[in-house]
Design a protein around this motif. Structure first.
Motif, PDB file in Angstrom:
ATOM      1  N   LYS A  80     -39.162 -17.845 -32.837  1.00 21.04           N
ATOM      2  CA  LYS A  80     -38.239 -16.674 -33.344  1.00 21.04           C
ATOM      3  C   LYS A  80     -36.697 -16.445 -32.932  1.00 21.04           C
ATOM      4  CE  LYS A  80     -41.815 -15.274 -35.579  1.00 21.04           C
ATOM      5  NZ  LYS A  80     -41.786 -15.641 -36.923  1.00 21.04           N
ATOM      6  N   GLY A  81     -36.554 -17.444 -32.174  1.00 22.22           N
ATOM      7  CA  GLY A  81     -35.084 -17.494 -31.483  1.00 22.22           C
ATOM      8  C   GLY A  81     -34.730 -16.409 -30.790  1.00 22.22           C
ATOM      9  N   PHE A  82     -35.559 -15.786 -29.763  1.00 25.55           N
ATOM     10  CA  PHE A  82     -35.075 -14.395 -29.074  1.00 25.55           C
ATOM     11  C   PHE A  82     -34.560 -13.532 -29.596  1.00 25.55           C
ATOM     12  CE2 PHE A  82     -34.352 -18.164 -26.033  1.00 25.55           C
ATOM     13  CZ  PHE A  82     -35.516 -17.776 -25.203  1.00 25.55           C
ATOM     14  N   GLU A  83     -35.143 -13.087 -31.035  1.00 26.31           N
ATOM     15  CA  GLU A  83     -34.539 -12.181 -31.853  1.00 26.31           C
ATOM     16  C   GLU A  83     -35.874 -11.071 -32.001  1.00 26.31           C
ATOM     17  OE1 GLU A  83     -33.484 -13.120 -35.674  1.00 26.31           O
ATOM     18  OE2 GLU A  83     -32.273 -14.662 -35.292  1.00 26.31           O
ATOM     19  N   THR A  84     -35.450 -10.111 -30.896  1.00 24.79           N
ATOM     20  CA  THR A  84     -36.475  -9.184 -30.642  1.00 24.79           C
ATOM     21  C   THR A  84     -36.893  -8.195 -31.955  1.00 24.79           C
ATOM     22  OG1 THR A  84     -34.535  -7.463 -30.277  1.00 24.79           O
ATOM     23  CG2 THR A  84     -35.707  -8.442 -28.517  1.00 24.79           C
ATOM     24  N   ILE A  85     -36.152  -7.976 -32.688  1.00 27.44           N
ATOM     25  CA  ILE A  85     -36.599  -7.358 -34.035  1.00 27.44           C
ATOM     26  C   ILE A  85     -37.751  -8.045 -34.756  1.00 27.44           C
ATOM     27  CG2 ILE A  85     -35.980  -6.341 -36.426  1.00 27.44           C
ATOM     28  CD1 ILE A  85     -33.242  -5.581 -34.955  1.00 27.44           C
ATOM     29  N   GLU A  86     -37.410  -9.386 -35.064  1.00 20.15           N
ATOM     30  CA  GLU A  86     -38.115 -10.350 -35.797  1.00 20.15           C
ATOM     31  C   GLU A  86     -39.550 -10.521 -34.930  1.00 20.15           C
ATOM     32  OE1 GLU A  86     -38.151 -14.682 -37.748  1.00 20.15           O
ATOM     33  OE2 GLU A  86     -36.290 -13.799 -37.090  1.00 20.15           O
ATOM     34  N   ILE A  87     -39.234 -10.610 -33.444  1.00 22.21           N
ATOM     35  CA  ILE A  87     -40.607 -10.673 -32.610  1.00 22.21           C
ATOM     36  C   ILE A  87     -41.587  -9.445 -32.892  1.00 22.21           C
ATOM     37  CG2 ILE A  87     -41.382 -10.835 -30.378  1.00 22.21           C
ATOM     38  CD1 ILE A  87     -38.797 -12.443 -29.770  1.00 22.21           C
ATOM     39  N   SER A  89     -41.682  -7.281 -35.418  1.00 23.27           N
ATOM     40  CA  SER A  89     -42.272  -7.146 -36.630  1.00 23.27           C
ATOM     41  C   SER A  89     -43.459  -8.127 -36.966  1.00 23.27           C
ATOM     42  CB  SER A  89     -41.021  -7.561 -37.672  1.00 23.27           C
ATOM     43  OG  SER A  89     -40.570  -8.688 -37.991  1.00 23.27           O
ATOM     44  N   GLU A  90     -43.284  -9.351 -36.559  1.00 25.99           N
ATOM     45  CA  GLU A  90     -44.301 -10.303 -36.568  1.00 25.99           C
ATOM     46  C   GLU A  90     -45.442  -9.994 -35.568  1.00 25.99           C
ATOM     47  OE1 GLU A  90     -46.014 -13.941 -38.157  1.00 25.99           O
ATOM     48  OE2 GLU A  90     -43.672 -13.001 -38.317  1.00 25.99           O
TER      49      GLU A  90
END
Length: 179
Positions: A80-87, A89-90
Motif C-alpha cells: 500500500k505504500g504507507f497511503e492511509t486512505i488506501e489502507i 479502504s482496503e
C-alpha cells in the motif's frame, strides 16, 4: 544456545528473502513466506508450551511475532505504500484483512505479556495466542481463491486450539463449582 536460535531465524529470513527476490512477484512471495513462517513459529510455540518447554516456547513465539510483523509491514509498506486512505479502504472492504489485523494485534498483546515483568499473566497470554492462531488460520483460509490441503490443515489446527482453550476454561469453571 540463544545465539544459535537467532542465527537459525536469521537464516530462515535470509533464505525466504532470496526466494522472494528471485521470484517474478516478490511482494506476493514475501506475503506467502512471512505469513506461513509466522503461523508455523506460533504453532511450534504452542507445541513447546504443551511440552513444558517455556523458554523455547517464548523464543519461538517471539520469532513468530517477528514474522507476523514482517507480514504486516509488507502490507503497509510494500503493498500500500504507507497511503492511509488506501489502507483503511482496503481494511473495511475485506474480511480477510480484518482477521489478519485482529490476529496480529492479539499476537502483539501476547508478545507484550511474554516480557519478564508480565510473566504471571499466563492465562491471558494463552487466550491471546489461541485466539490469534484461530484468526490467523481463518486469514490463511480466506486468502486463497481455491483452498488446498495446507489451508484446510491450518484451519483444522486453528479451530482445534480454539476448542481446546474453551474446554480448558470450561473444565476449570466446572471444577470451581463442585469444590
Amino acid at each position: 544456545m540463544r545465539f544459535a536460535f537467532y542465527f537459525c531465524v536469521a537464516g530462515v529470513l535470509g533464505v525466504s528473502a532470496f526466494l522472494a527476490l528471485s521470484s517474478p512477484d516478490p511482494v506476493a512471495t514475501i506475503y506467502l513466506y512471512s505469513g506461513f513462517l509466522a503461523w508455523g513459529f506460533c504453532a511450534a510455540s504452542v507445541l513447546f508450551a504443551w511440552a513444558r518447554r517455556r523458554v523455547w516456547a517464548r523464543r519461538v513465539g517471539l520469532a513468530g511475532l517477528f514474522f507476523g510483523f514482517c507480514h504486516f509491514l509488507n502490507f503497509i509498506a510494500l503493498d500500500k505504500g504507507f497511503e492511509t486512505i488506501e489502507i483503511f479502504s482496503e481494511l473495511f472492504r475485506s474480511k480477510f484483512i480484518i482477521t489478519g489485523l485482529i490476529s496480529f494485534v492479539l499476537l502483539s498483546g501476547a508478545g507484550v505479556l511474554s516480557l519478564k515483568r508480565t510473566q504471571r499473566y499466563t492465562k491471558a497470554r494463552r487466550a491471546f495466542v489461541y485466539t490469534a492462531m484461530t484468526l490467523a488460520s481463518v486469514h490463511i483460509f480466506l486468502g486463497v481463491k481455491v483452498a488446498g490441503v495446507v489451508e484446510y490443515f491450518c484451519l483444522l489446527v486453528g479451530f482445534t486450539l480454539l476448542f481446546k482453550s474453551q474446554l480448558v476454561s470450561l473444565r476449570k469453571t466446572s471444577e470451581a463449582k463442585f469444590i
